[in-house]
Design a protein around this motif. Structure first.
Motif, PDB file in Angstrom:
ATOM      1  N   UNK A  56       0.821  -1.211   0.000  1.00 34.11           N
ATOM      2  CA  UNK A  56       0.000   0.000   0.000  1.00 34.11           C
ATOM      3  C   UNK A  56       0.856   1.262   0.000  1.00 34.11           C
ATOM      4  N   UNK A  57       0.236   2.334  -0.470  1.00 33.68           N
ATOM      5  CA  UNK A  57       0.892   3.632  -0.514  1.00 33.68           C
ATOM      6  C   UNK A  57      -0.162   4.672  -0.180  1.00 33.68           C
ATOM      7  N   UNK A  62      -3.254  11.425   5.059  1.00 31.89           N
ATOM      8  CA  UNK A  62      -4.247  10.416   5.451  1.00 31.89           C
ATOM      9  C   UNK A  62      -3.624   9.239   6.181  1.00 31.89           C
ATOM     10  N   UNK A  63      -2.306   9.232   6.305  1.00 33.86           N
ATOM     11  CA  UNK A  63      -1.625   8.127   6.991  1.00 33.86           C
ATOM     12  C   UNK A  63      -2.139   8.021   8.425  1.00 33.86           C
ATOM     13  N   UNK A  64      -2.501   6.802   8.805  1.00 34.20           N
ATOM     14  CA  UNK A  64      -3.013   6.567  10.150  1.00 34.20           C
ATOM     15  C   UNK A  64      -4.501   6.812  10.294  1.00 34.20           C
ATOM     16  N   UNK A  65      -5.122   7.399   9.290  1.00 39.63           N
ATOM     17  CA  UNK A  65      -6.568   7.671   9.356  1.00 39.63           C
ATOM     18  C   UNK A  65      -7.339   6.876   8.302  1.00 39.63           C
ATOM     19  N   UNK A  81     -12.347   5.543   5.714  1.00 37.19           N
ATOM     20  CA  UNK A  81     -11.894   6.879   6.087  1.00 37.19           C
ATOM     21  C   UNK A  81     -12.300   7.147   7.532  1.00 37.19           C
ATOM     22  N   UNK A  82     -11.365   7.016   8.445  1.00 42.72           N
ATOM     23  CA  UNK A  82     -11.604   7.272   9.866  1.00 42.72           C
ATOM     24  C   UNK A  82     -11.079   8.635  10.274  1.00 42.72           C
TER      25      UNK A  82
END
Length: 120
Positions: A56-57, A62-65, A81-82
């Protein structure tokens, strides 16, 4: 080849949405699935991609979410999408790199876009 996206809508800041997109049609193989987004007044930009071996990339913001995943057939891609933020408001487009004939090049295909609005 058609890509059908769904799952957009309106969510409050801190909430979650799950986007999905399924590729169908004359597909011999898929080399990459992903999501892009286009914010008002901006160009379309990468959000996340996933390969058939689950590499994945992610775009930095958005990293971590956000989490990208796929089905076992590698025809459907999801975007969880958190911890949504107002800055995530955009039209989200799914993407697939697809080969339709043996020994042909891979071509890029796009879904129709699904709108995500995050209210503060």
């Amino acid at each position: 080849v058609q890509l059908q996206a769904s799952g957009g809508g309106t969510v409050q800041a801190g909430g979650s949405l799950r986007l999905s997109c399924t590729a169908s049609g004359n597909i011999l193989s898929v080399s990459l699935l992903g999501w892009y987004r286009q914010k008002p007044g901006e160009q379309r930009k990468l959000v996340a991609t996933i390969t058939s071996w689950d590499s994945t990339n992610y775009e930095d913001s958005v990293v971590g979410r956000f989490t990208i995943s796929r089905d076992s057939a590698y025809r459907t891609v999801y975007l969880q999408t958190n911890s949504a933020e107002p800055d995530d408001t955009a039209v989200y487009y799914c993407y697939a790199s697809v080969r339709t004939q043996p020994r042909s090049f891979y071509d890029n295909y796009w879904g129709q876009g699904t709108e995500v609005t995050v209210s503060s």
